[in-house]
Design a protein around this motif. Sequence first.
Motif, PDB file in Angstrom:
ATOM      1  N   GLY A 209       0.815  -1.208   0.000  1.00 25.51           N
ATOM      2  CA  GLY A 209       0.000   0.000   0.000  1.00 25.51           C
ATOM      3  C   GLY A 209       0.847   1.256   0.000  1.00 25.51           C
ATOM      4  O   GLY A 209       0.550   2.232  -0.689  1.00 25.51           O
ATOM      5  N   GLN A 210       1.926   1.239   0.776  1.00 27.64           N
ATOM      6  CA  GLN A 210       2.841   2.381   0.807  1.00 27.64           C
ATOM      7  C   GLN A 210       3.466   2.610  -0.570  1.00 27.64           C
ATOM      8  O   GLN A 210       3.569   3.755  -1.031  1.00 27.64           O
ATOM      9  CB  GLN A 210       3.934   2.154   1.853  1.00 27.64           C
ATOM     10  CG  GLN A 210       3.420   2.172   3.268  1.00 27.64           C
ATOM     11  CD  GLN A 210       4.466   1.744   4.279  1.00 27.64           C
ATOM     12  OE1 GLN A 210       5.496   1.159   3.939  1.00 27.64           O
ATOM     13  NE2 GLN A 210       4.204   2.019   5.552  1.00 27.64           N
ATOM     14  N   LEU A 211       3.871   1.529  -1.219  1.00 27.24           N
ATOM     15  CA  LEU A 211       4.453   1.645  -2.564  1.00 27.24           C
ATOM     16  C   LEU A 211       3.418   2.157  -3.559  1.00 27.24           C
ATOM     17  O   LEU A 211       3.751   2.953  -4.443  1.00 27.24           O
ATOM     18  CB  LEU A 211       5.029   0.308  -3.011  1.00 27.24           C
ATOM     19  CG  LEU A 211       6.241  -0.183  -2.219  1.00 27.24           C
ATOM     20  CD1 LEU A 211       6.623  -1.601  -2.627  1.00 27.24           C
ATOM     21  CD2 LEU A 211       7.417   0.767  -2.386  1.00 27.24           C
ATOM     22  N   ALA A 212       2.172   1.725  -3.406  1.00 22.20           N
ATOM     23  CA  ALA A 212       1.104   2.207  -4.287  1.00 22.20           C
ATOM     24  C   ALA A 212       0.876   3.704  -4.086  1.00 22.20           C
ATOM     25  O   ALA A 212       0.683   4.448  -5.050  1.00 22.20           O
ATOM     26  CB  ALA A 212      -0.179   1.420  -4.044  1.00 22.20           C
ATOM     27  N   VAL A 213       0.923   4.164  -2.834  1.00 24.64           N
ATOM     28  CA  VAL A 213       0.778   5.604  -2.556  1.00 24.64           C
ATOM     29  C   VAL A 213       1.885   6.377  -3.246  1.00 24.64           C
ATOM     30  O   VAL A 213       1.647   7.402  -3.900  1.00 24.64           O
ATOM     31  CB  VAL A 213       0.761   5.888  -1.035  1.00 24.64           C
ATOM     32  CG1 VAL A 213       0.938   7.379  -0.752  1.00 24.64           C
ATOM     33  CG2 VAL A 213      -0.529   5.384  -0.405  1.00 24.64           C
ATOM     34  N   ILE A 214       3.106   5.896  -3.134  1.00 25.03           N
ATOM     35  CA  ILE A 214       4.238   6.577  -3.774  1.00 25.03           C
ATOM     36  C   ILE A 214       4.043   6.618  -5.291  1.00 25.03           C
ATOM     37  O   ILE A 214       4.268   7.649  -5.923  1.00 25.03           O
ATOM     38  CB  ILE A 214       5.573   5.898  -3.393  1.00 25.03           C
ATOM     39  CG1 ILE A 214       5.856   6.118  -1.913  1.00 25.03           C
ATOM     40  CG2 ILE A 214       6.723   6.412  -4.257  1.00 25.03           C
ATOM     41  CD1 ILE A 214       6.973   5.254  -1.356  1.00 25.03           C
TER      42      ILE A 214
END
Length: 166
Positions: free
Chosen positions: A48-53
Amino acid sequence: MSHAYGFSWRAFIGFQASWFALIYWQYLALLPVALYAAYAIWRLPTKGQLAVIAVFVLGVVVDSLLVASNIIQFVGSNGLPLWFVLIWLVFAIAAVEFMAAMLKPIWLAVLLAGVGGPLSYFSGAKLSQHLLLFPQNEISWLVLIAVWSVIGVVLGQTRSLYVPVN
């Protein structure tokens, strides 16, 4: 930290409050919104963090191209102001946490994003005392509709990359 993707009141209210604060107060809202964004990102799993980035970078690049193409313009800035960049970060969080789930059907992604994205720019321009301008009038609006329609489809179709399948 476990995370259930679905509708999140915290993400919904956090995005709406952050968007309004950044549009209305711009630089005065940077610190509280940045703190909210850090907390929200911290709560997400790694995918999810990578998707936000990824959504954040995509958004900043797209809007930078729109500024360079004179589709949108910011008073007193040749690029994207920092407060507007931060809007992209809180949008990316909301998109990953709950918005993309609604955008799975392509027709709905085109409709919701193609209308909602440009309306967000329009209302933001009004609330910010016209710090955001649309120098090419109707062409600016048509480009924003097309760009946001594509963004909506991309968000909906890539959700499976970061949401675990049940």
